[in-house]
Design a protein around this motif. Sequence first.
Motif, short mmCIF file in Angstrom:
data_model
loop_
_atom_site.label_atom_id
_atom_site.label_comp_id
_atom_site.label_asym_id
_atom_site.label_seq_id
_atom_site.Cartn_x
_atom_site.Cartn_y
_atom_site.Cartn_z
N ILE A 121 0.87 -1.18 0.00
CA ILE A 121 0.00 0.00 0.00
C ILE A 121 0.91 1.23 0.00
O ILE A 121 1.81 1.33 0.84
N GLU A 122 0.68 2.11 -0.95
CA GLU A 122 1.38 3.39 -0.99
C GLU A 122 0.33 4.47 -0.80
O GLU A 122 -0.76 4.37 -1.37
N TYR A 123 0.67 5.48 0.00
CA TYR A 123 -0.33 6.52 0.25
C TYR A 123 0.31 7.88 0.44
O TYR A 123 1.50 7.99 0.77
N GLU A 124 -0.51 8.89 0.22
CA GLU A 124 -0.19 10.28 0.55
C GLU A 124 -1.40 10.79 1.31
O GLU A 124 -2.54 10.54 0.91
N VAL A 125 -1.13 11.51 2.37
CA VAL A 125 -2.22 12.07 3.16
C VAL A 125 -1.89 13.53 3.46
O VAL A 125 -0.73 13.89 3.68
N LYS A 126 -2.92 14.36 3.44
CA LYS A 126 -2.75 15.79 3.73
C LYS A 126 -2.24 15.95 5.16
O LYS A 126 -2.59 15.17 6.05
N GLU A 127 -1.43 16.97 5.36
CA GLU A 127 -0.82 17.22 6.67
C GLU A 127 -1.87 17.30 7.78
O GLU A 127 -1.71 16.72 8.84
#
Length: 157
Positions: A121-127
């Motif tokens: 699983i690769e992810y980006e999440v807002k700060e």
Amino acid sequence: MEFGAVSDEMEVKAPAAEAWKVYSTLQLAKLVVEMRPDLVEKFEVVEGDGGVGTILKLSFPASTPVFTYSKEKFTVVDEEKRVKEAEVIEGGYLNLGFTLFRVRFEIIEKDEITCITKTTIEYEVKEESAANASFVSTQTFVEIMNAVATYLTTKQL
């Protein structure tokens, strides 16, 4: 943005080609709904035939605490490398402040009768939603890999 990746893998007593037949097609979704309705209650093909560009709507059971559905788009189906990737394009993790949630399945040949199934699983999440990164876990995907492994090993008997 906060970026992250988690992965897990398992050995399966089945040829890589047989495992790939499940993972590379819509059979994976059908199998999960059939064998593990506690993970995915139903799925609908919104668009496509199972190849790159296919969009699925996954509906989760009421017992799922975080969200009720997500739409995923297949972005990679690599027959040669036996890699399949899907990204959430609506609902699901996107509702929790994620800007990217990508799941990859890889089938790695160990020998003629054994393979390794791996999920990443690769992810980006807002700060401002970084705390929601704690929801990211391979547990569901490991349970899916277990269900597929059970299917592959029992169908060969």
